[in-house]
Design an enzyme around this catalytic site. Structure first.
Site, PDB file in Angstrom:
ATOM      1  CB  VAL A  63      -9.389   9.964   6.597  1.00  0.00           C
ATOM      2  CG1 VAL A  63     -10.960  10.916   6.464  1.00  0.00           C
ATOM      3  CG2 VAL A  63      -8.215  10.810   6.193  1.00  0.00           C
TER       4      VAL A  63
ATOM      5  CE1 TYR B 250      -3.794   2.702   0.512  1.00  0.00           C
ATOM      6  CE2 TYR B 250      -2.194   3.538   2.502  1.00  0.00           C
ATOM      7  CZ  TYR B 250      -3.022   3.525   1.399  1.00  0.00           C
ATOM      8  OH  TYR B 250      -3.792   4.802   1.649  1.00  0.00           O
TER       9      TYR B 250
HETATM   10  P1  NDP Z   1     -13.457   4.730   1.063  1.00  0.00           P
HETATM   11  O1  NDP Z   1     -13.136   3.196   1.354  1.00  0.00           O
HETATM   12  O2  NDP Z   1     -14.578   5.198   2.056  1.00  0.00           O
HETATM   13  O3  NDP Z   1     -13.502   5.045  -0.399  1.00  0.00           O
HETATM   14  C1  NDP Z   1     -12.659   4.577  -1.447  1.00  0.00           C
HETATM   15  C2  NDP Z   1     -13.471   4.871  -2.657  1.00  0.00           C
HETATM   16  O4  NDP Z   1     -12.536   4.481  -3.789  1.00  0.00           O
HETATM   17  C3  NDP Z   1     -14.718   4.307  -2.717  1.00  0.00           C
HETATM   18  O5  NDP Z   1     -15.603   5.070  -3.238  1.00  0.00           O
HETATM   19  C4  NDP Z   1     -14.553   3.071  -3.833  1.00  0.00           C
HETATM   20  O6  NDP Z   1     -15.712   3.034  -4.531  1.00  0.00           O
HETATM   21  C5  NDP Z   1     -13.502   3.568  -4.443  1.00  0.00           C
HETATM   22  N1  NDP Z   1     -12.669   2.399  -5.277  1.00  0.00           N
HETATM   23  C6  NDP Z   1     -11.874   1.469  -4.693  1.00  0.00           C
HETATM   24  N2  NDP Z   1     -11.462   0.766  -5.538  1.00  0.00           N
HETATM   25  C7  NDP Z   1     -12.068   1.228  -7.058  1.00  0.00           C
HETATM   26  C8  NDP Z   1     -11.926   0.731  -8.135  1.00  0.00           C
HETATM   27  N3  NDP Z   1     -11.269  -0.299  -8.564  1.00  0.00           N
HETATM   28  N4  NDP Z   1     -12.569   1.485  -9.055  1.00  0.00           N
HETATM   29  C9  NDP Z   1     -13.343   2.574  -8.656  1.00  0.00           C
HETATM   30  N5  NDP Z   1     -13.495   3.189  -7.530  1.00  0.00           N
HETATM   31  C10 NDP Z   1     -12.825   2.183  -6.455  1.00  0.00           C
HETATM   32  O7  NDP Z   1     -11.979   5.131   1.562  1.00  0.00           O
HETATM   33  P2  NDP Z   1     -11.297   6.694   1.584  1.00  0.00           P
HETATM   34  O8  NDP Z   1     -12.463   7.667   1.450  1.00  0.00           O
HETATM   35  O9  NDP Z   1     -10.632   6.762   2.810  1.00  0.00           O
HETATM   36  O10 NDP Z   1     -10.251   6.672   0.586  1.00  0.00           O
HETATM   37  C11 NDP Z   1     -10.174   7.435  -0.387  1.00  0.00           C
HETATM   38  C12 NDP Z   1      -8.563   7.866  -0.668  1.00  0.00           C
HETATM   39  O11 NDP Z   1      -8.101   8.301   0.182  1.00  0.00           O
HETATM   40  C13 NDP Z   1      -8.016   6.297  -1.097  1.00  0.00           C
HETATM   41  O12 NDP Z   1      -7.102   6.625  -2.359  1.00  0.00           O
HETATM   42  C14 NDP Z   1      -7.278   6.059   0.197  1.00  0.00           C
HETATM   43  O13 NDP Z   1      -5.885   5.342  -0.056  1.00  0.00           O
HETATM   44  C15 NDP Z   1      -6.792   7.572   0.399  1.00  0.00           C
HETATM   45  N6  NDP Z   1      -6.457   7.809   2.100  1.00  0.00           N
HETATM   46  C16 NDP Z   1      -7.267   7.263   2.995  1.00  0.00           C
HETATM   47  C17 NDP Z   1      -6.777   7.386   4.352  1.00  0.00           C
HETATM   48  C18 NDP Z   1      -7.671   7.160   5.476  1.00  0.00           C
HETATM   49  O14 NDP Z   1      -7.316   6.865   6.480  1.00  0.00           O
HETATM   50  N7  NDP Z   1      -8.905   6.837   5.152  1.00  0.00           N
HETATM   51  C19 NDP Z   1      -5.564   7.877   4.667  1.00  0.00           C
HETATM   52  C20 NDP Z   1      -4.797   8.337   3.244  1.00  0.00           C
HETATM   53  C21 NDP Z   1      -5.181   8.194   2.172  1.00  0.00           C
HETATM   54  P3  NDP Z   1     -16.230   1.502  -4.804  1.00  0.00           P
HETATM   55  O15 NDP Z   1     -16.090   0.454  -3.570  1.00  0.00           O
HETATM   56  O16 NDP Z   1     -17.742   1.908  -4.900  1.00  0.00           O
HETATM   57  O17 NDP Z   1     -15.655   1.070  -6.019  1.00  0.00           O
HETATM   58  C1  8X3 Z   2      -4.182   5.817   4.989  1.00  0.00           C
HETATM   59  C2  8X3 Z   2      -3.459   6.125   5.992  1.00  0.00           C
HETATM   60  O1  8X3 Z   2      -1.593   5.415   7.865  1.00  0.00           O
HETATM   61  O2  8X3 Z   2      -3.543   3.821   7.397  1.00  0.00           O
HETATM   62  O3  8X3 Z   2      -3.499   5.983   3.627  1.00  0.00           O
HETATM   63  O4  8X3 Z   2      -1.865   4.038   5.678  1.00  0.00           O
HETATM   64  S1  8X3 Z   2      -2.579   4.743   6.862  1.00  0.00           S
END
Ligand code: NDP
Ligand code: 8X3
Length: 249
Positions: free
Chosen positions: A182, A149
């Site tokens: 988040v 990741y």
């Molecule tokens: P969620 O799981 O709530 O949202 C992830 C989104 O990505 C969903 O809408 C999901 O939609 C979509 N997704 C995943 N795989 C696919 C795919 N193959 N095609 C299309 N859409 C896809 O998590 P977050 O909102 O937290 O994540 C959003 C971004 O933020 C990600 O890139 C994550 O790595 C990043 N992030 C998150 C953090 C956290 O702590 N939450 C911290 C740092 C970064 P669906 O399943 O409907 O396809």
């Molecule tokens: C998501 C945050 O610290 O779990 O990117 O990798 S962490």
């Protein structure tokens, strides 16, 4: 002529950061093209505003031809937010599941390449545009079990910098936002629906909300034409680094 302040394309808008961002930009007067795989969640998102304000698109970012065709069909947009992404599993490297790795690489890296490559063609024609990648604190600081990741997010960090070099001469801003913890569906997805494990991630600390990230993205997008907020690292106050979290038990 429509009355939108601009057009924005947001990937991964069926939940979490992407959904909050889609709703906020729609409130701010943008027309929002929003993608996700979950059909019902996307349809529900589309119903949050008058028809046409949020245009939901059911799309798997791993499918190159589908992404290219869908994004070409939208026509020019002012902003692309590459947010769709996921972590799967948190095992040490030697116990990792190779299928999970493929999924993360295909979504977190290749999905962004397909999206940006397609959208950049129109932005180059328009001589302006703004592409923002949602990376992670994990791109900069590794932690146990973060291996693949973290590597996908580090790749996107690198891509952000090289895309900026290639696209700045065309008037296009390329930027990244790197959130820490988040509270979204992220951990539920990572731990394959195990609620106990997912909740433990945020125990005794106050994580960021998806709305915090949406507000920051809005601030980045609203910067004047000559200003590119190129990199943002945003952490909960209780999180000092990917590995350092203060918890009250
Ligand atoms: P969620 O799981 O709530 O949202 C992830 C989104 O990505 C969903 O809408 C999901 O939609 C979509 N997704 C995943 N795989 C696919 C795919 N193959 N095609 C299309 N859409 C896809 O998590 P977050 O909102 O937290 O994540 C959003 C971004 O933020 C990600 O890139 C994550 O790595 C990043 N992030 C998150 C953090 C956290 O702590 N939450 C911290 C740092 C970064 P669906 O399943 O409907 O396809
Ligand atoms: C998501 C945050 O610290 O779990 O990117 O990798 S962490």
């Amino acid at each position: 002529m429509d009355s939108y302040v601009g057009k924005i394309l947001i990937t991964g808008a069926s939940s979490g950061i992407g959904k909050a961002t889609a709703l906020l930009f729609a409130e701010e007067g943008y027309q929002v093209f929003a993608t996700g795989r979950r059909r019902l969640d996307m349809a529900e998102l589309g119903r949050c505003f008058e028809p046409g304000v949020i245009v939901p698109m059911v799309l798997d970012m791993r499918k190159r031809t589908a992404v290219e065709n869908a994004f070409k069909a939208i026509g020019p947009v002012d902003v692309l937010i590459n947010n769709a992404g996921l972590a799967l599993g948190m095992e040490p490297f030697h116990e990792g599941d190779v299928d999970f790795w493929e999924d993360m690489i295909d979504t977190n890296i290749k999905g962004i390449l397909y999206a940006s490559h397609t959208v950049a063609q129109e932005m180059i024609q328009a001589k302006k545009g703004h592409i923002i990648h949602v990376t992670s604190v994990a791109a900069r600081q590794e932690y146990p079990g973060g291996n693949v990741y973290s590597a996908t997010k580090a790749a996107v960090d690198s891509l952000t910098r090289s895309m900026r070099i290639d696209l700045a001469p065309h008037g296009i801003k390329v930027a990244s936002i790197a959130p820490g913890m988040v509270d979204t569906e992220f951990s539920r997805v990572r731990f394959l629906g195990d609620e106990r494990k997912a909740q433990a991630v945020y125990e005794g600390m106050k994580p960021l909300t998806a709305e915090d990230i949406a507000q920051t993205l809005l601030w980045m997008v609203k910067a004047p034409e000559h200003v590119n907020i190129a990199e943002v690292l945003i952490l909960p106050t209780a999180q000092a680094s990917a590995r350092d979290v203060t918890r009250v038990r």
